[in-house]
Each structure stands twice: as structure tokens, then as C-alpha cells.
Design a protein around this motif. Sequence first.
Motif, PDB file in Angstrom:
ATOM      1  N   THR A 156       0.801  -1.215   0.000  1.00  0.00           N
ATOM      2  CA  THR A 156       0.000   0.000   0.000  1.00  0.00           C
ATOM      3  C   THR A 156       0.835   1.266   0.000  1.00  0.00           C
ATOM      4  OG1 THR A 156      -1.752  -1.158   1.182  1.00  0.00           O
ATOM      5  CG2 THR A 156      -1.804   1.233   1.257  1.00  0.00           C
ATOM      6  N   GLN A 189      -3.142   6.387  -5.686  1.00  0.00           N
ATOM      7  CA  GLN A 189      -3.714   6.854  -4.421  1.00  0.00           C
ATOM      8  C   GLN A 189      -2.717   7.731  -3.665  1.00  0.00           C
ATOM      9  OE1 GLN A 189      -6.125   4.379  -1.322  1.00  0.00           O
ATOM     10  NE2 GLN A 189      -3.972   4.059  -0.840  1.00  0.00           N
ATOM     11  N   ALA A 214      -8.285   4.569   2.419  1.00  0.00           N
ATOM     12  CA  ALA A 214      -7.436   3.995   1.372  1.00  0.00           C
ATOM     13  C   ALA A 214      -8.184   2.988   0.496  1.00  0.00           C
ATOM     14  CB  ALA A 214      -6.201   3.357   1.993  1.00  0.00           C
ATOM     15  N   HIS A 258      -7.558  -4.978  -8.584  1.00  0.00           N
ATOM     16  CA  HIS A 258      -6.121  -4.850  -8.825  1.00  0.00           C
ATOM     17  C   HIS A 258      -5.889  -4.888 -10.333  1.00  0.00           C
ATOM     18  CE1 HIS A 258      -5.027  -5.094  -4.613  1.00  0.00           C
ATOM     19  NE2 HIS A 258      -5.828  -6.136  -4.481  1.00  0.00           N
ATOM     20  N   GLU A 266      -6.495   2.515   6.291  1.00  0.00           N
ATOM     21  CA  GLU A 266      -6.928   1.390   5.460  1.00  0.00           C
ATOM     22  C   GLU A 266      -8.452   1.313   5.399  1.00  0.00           C
ATOM     23  OE1 GLU A 266      -6.548  -0.984   3.425  1.00  0.00           O
ATOM     24  OE2 GLU A 266      -4.429  -0.707   3.044  1.00  0.00           O
ATOM     25  N   HIS A 284      -7.468   4.060  -9.739  1.00  0.00           N
ATOM     26  CA  HIS A 284      -6.794   3.540 -10.930  1.00  0.00           C
ATOM     27  C   HIS A 284      -7.483   4.043 -12.200  1.00  0.00           C
ATOM     28  CE1 HIS A 284      -5.040   0.708 -13.817  1.00  0.00           C
ATOM     29  NE2 HIS A 284      -4.076   0.588 -12.932  1.00  0.00           N
ATOM     30  N   SER A 326      -2.787   0.789  -8.343  1.00  0.00           N
ATOM     31  CA  SER A 326      -3.738   1.752  -7.806  1.00  0.00           C
ATOM     32  C   SER A 326      -3.178   2.442  -6.568  1.00  0.00           C
ATOM     33  CB  SER A 326      -5.058   1.066  -7.478  1.00  0.00           C
ATOM     34  OG  SER A 326      -4.846  -0.132  -6.752  1.00  0.00           O
ATOM     35  N   TYR A 327      -2.306   1.742  -5.823  1.00  0.00           N
ATOM     36  CA  TYR A 327      -1.700   2.328  -4.629  1.00  0.00           C
ATOM     37  C   TYR A 327      -0.815   3.527  -4.979  1.00  0.00           C
ATOM     38  CZ  TYR A 327      -3.056  -2.226  -2.747  1.00  0.00           C
ATOM     39  OH  TYR A 327      -3.759  -3.349  -2.391  1.00  0.00           O
ATOM     40  N   HIS A 328      -0.129   3.459  -6.124  1.00  0.00           N
ATOM     41  CA  HIS A 328       0.682   4.595  -6.564  1.00  0.00           C
ATOM     42  C   HIS A 328      -0.203   5.802  -6.868  1.00  0.00           C
ATOM     43  CE1 HIS A 328       3.524   1.275  -7.291  1.00  0.00           C
ATOM     44  NE2 HIS A 328       4.487   2.179  -7.275  1.00  0.00           N
ATOM     45  N   HIS A 362      -8.045   2.191  -2.526  1.00  0.00           N
ATOM     46  CA  HIS A 362      -7.062   2.438  -3.583  1.00  0.00           C
ATOM     47  C   HIS A 362      -7.570   2.172  -4.980  1.00  0.00           C
ATOM     48  CE1 HIS A 362      -6.337  -1.898  -4.247  1.00  0.00           C
ATOM     49  NE2 HIS A 362      -6.682  -1.992  -2.975  1.00  0.00           N
ATOM     50  N   ASN A 363      -8.392   1.126  -5.169  1.00  0.00           N
ATOM     51  CA  ASN A 363      -8.773   0.729  -6.530  1.00  0.00           C
ATOM     52  C   ASN A 363      -9.510   1.831  -7.269  1.00  0.00           C
ATOM     53  OD1 ASN A 363     -11.108   0.170  -4.738  1.00  0.00           O
ATOM     54  ND2 ASN A 363     -12.053  -0.573  -6.637  1.00  0.00           N
TER      55      ASN A 363
END
Length: 413
Positions: A40, A366, A149, A307, A118, A155, A362-364, A151-152
Motif C-alpha cells: 500500500t 492513491q 485507502a 487490482h 486502510e 486507478h 492503484s496504490y501509486h 485504492h482501486n
Amino acid sequence: MGNPFSRMYTALVAPPTVEKDTKGAIRFGILGAAGVAPLTLIGPAKSHREVIIQAVAARDRTRAEAFAKKHGIPEVKDTYQEILDDPNIDAVFIPLPNSLHFEWAVRSIRAGKHVLVEKPCVNTQAEAEYLFNLPELTTGPNPPVLLEAAHNRFHPSVHKFMSFVTPSDVAHVHTDSMVPALATGRDGIHYNYAMGGGSLMMLGSYNVGMLQMIFGAEPEECLSCETHTFGDGLHDRCDTDVTAKFRFPNGGVGEAFTTLQGSVFWKPSEARVTHREVAVPGDDDSPLPAGHTKYRTRTVTLHGFMHAVAWHRIHVRDAYVIRNKDGGVVKQWEERSSHKAYSYKEAGSGFAPGQDQSWWMSYHHQLEAFVNRIKGRETRYWIDGQDSINGMRMIDMAYEKSGLGLRPSSEFR
């Protein structure tokens, strides 16, 4: 970088490292030596010049020291509170069990730290209402930034997918997500009610977030919620899988299916959107005769909304029909197309090339948004507090309907 193995290798094993802006960088402390933290935050931070992972704390200092050594984190604190008390720490990441999110997010905000917590952000809607309405978030010249978070949703594939969706015309949405049973031990936190366990909490929050985006609204009712548990007397309040149906203001129905007991053969997450039949203009080069109307029924499917960096596809199916003034069918046909977007350039957002990369998870994306918000810069996408409150409301609605009841609320205030 069209090869999925190359993308995954770069993202997970060998992300490019950059020279840090030591004067302007945001220094993070991590609360807990959690297994999700490298994916993450720690990995994406290696490629972000304005992020430095400064410290970690865990209940077991020996574990924290081993974690710090493995990931090149310079400081180990004895307690979570020591991270919050450190004036050199600007932001905290909270990957603790769900039941601890509320307390440590509140403590962090009150300590003046920016918070990446999270998902799901807390255990209940009531906790979310309290957290995202803390006065510290809106007072002072530089109030803390708080982000759930999820995250997805950052993206580019999700935003490319949404470019084919008309929320007001959505009639039905099916979403599903799964984790193979081998990945979740029966005695782990996934099935620990006191820690906020259950498949809807652990995985279904992805589905809930997609439904929120697709309908662009919040549901009026949870129509049904079917769950299964181990039935062993120990985990009877934690769902192993769940199927929930929600009715939205436009009359559309959204379904969320998720399971932590999936097959060993991994199935990509899926969001399938069916629109109502709507009248559309005729072609410029082939005008419709008088009394004829052209209609379209669109189905849009995103495979891999959780993901997307490894693989995803967006399939668009448009079913057309031309009817005369009496409703008779004059002509009908289908048009299909397939799309992908591993960067915002591919998504057609007009975002400047070179500012995101096709290997970014997606974490990048975010982390990029989180930093930009802290720095007062524009973000391409953001999940605000009301989004997170509404997401917890949906989860509460489903758990109430299921009979399992809400997850336990923290006593911390």
C-alpha cells in the motif's frame, strides 16, 4: 509496458527509486508492522520524491525492528503514540485491524497528522460520522488531510470504465470479488468479530465503493442480504461470503457478492452495468425516416476492478433497435468494443504524459492524490469524507438486513 509480468515485476519487486526532496518531503509513520504496508505505501513511496517512510511502531518492538530492517525504515518507535508525538512525522498510515482504525485515526488527527487509513475506514457509520466531522479537519490554516485507502478507485481503468456509464440510466449492476480460501485462515482477523471481521468488511467494501461510483448516489434501501458463516459457534457473526442487493434513487438495483472462501482458481473482480433502453440520435450520414426512433441498451463490464495492474478489460456491448411510430421493429443490431487503461493517458483524461506510468498500481495513484491534496495541488480523483460515511452506511444496512448485526463500535472518544 504491455506485458503484465513486466508491470507486476516493476510494481512489486523493482520499483524505480528516486532522489528524495528531503526539505519538502512528507515523512510517514506506520502504525503496525502490517503485511499490507509494503504493497500500500512502502513500495509506492520508493518512486515518489516527496514521500519518506520515517518510522514504524508495533505492539512487539522486535517485530517492528525486523520490519524496519527489511524495508529500510530508519526509525522504530516503542508505541503508536510516540509516532504521533514526533514533530518530524507529518503523516501516518493506519493498516491496523478494522476495530482500531477509529481510535488511532482520531488520535492522529488530533495530533495534527495527515492520515491515510486502510479501508474500511472504521467499523460503523456512526464512527465514520464522528471521524470525518472532527473539527480539526476544517480549522486552522493547514488542517490535516484524511483519506480512506480505497485504492482501486484511483486507478485509471476505473475512470475509463466510468466514461461509458450514465449513472441516471443504470438499471442493474452486478459486482463480485473473491479471495481464495487458502489466503484467509479461520482464526485470523478476517473472521474475528471483535476486530471488525467479515467478508463484507474485508472485501465487500470494494464492491460497495464501485456501486457508489456507478450510481453516483446512495441507496434508499438494502433489499436483501444473504450470508454464510462457518457455523461453528466461534465465528457465527462473521460472514464468509455475502450477497447484498440495494435499491437506488433512480430505481436501479445494485448487487454486491463477495467471498473469502473462493476457489483456488482466482477469478478477477467484476462490475457489470446494464443500462435502461434509451432513445439516441440517428447517424449523421444515415438520418432516420420520419416516425422512426433509434434506441440503445448498453452493458459495460469491467473485469479486474480491484487490482487492475496485472490485467483488466472493459467490454462495452451496445444493443440497438430502430422502431417505427407503432413500436414495430425495423432493424436491430449489436456493437461491441474492448478497452483498457493502465495509465491516465490511455484513459483519455488529457493528463500530461509522463506523470503517471503504466506499471503504477492503484496504490501509486492513491499516494499521488494524497500527496497532492496535502500540498494543496489539484487531484484527478478524491474520496471525500461523505463518500466514506456513505460507504459505511451501506455496510451497516447490509449487516442489519442479514441479521448478523453491525460490527462492534469503539469505546474510544
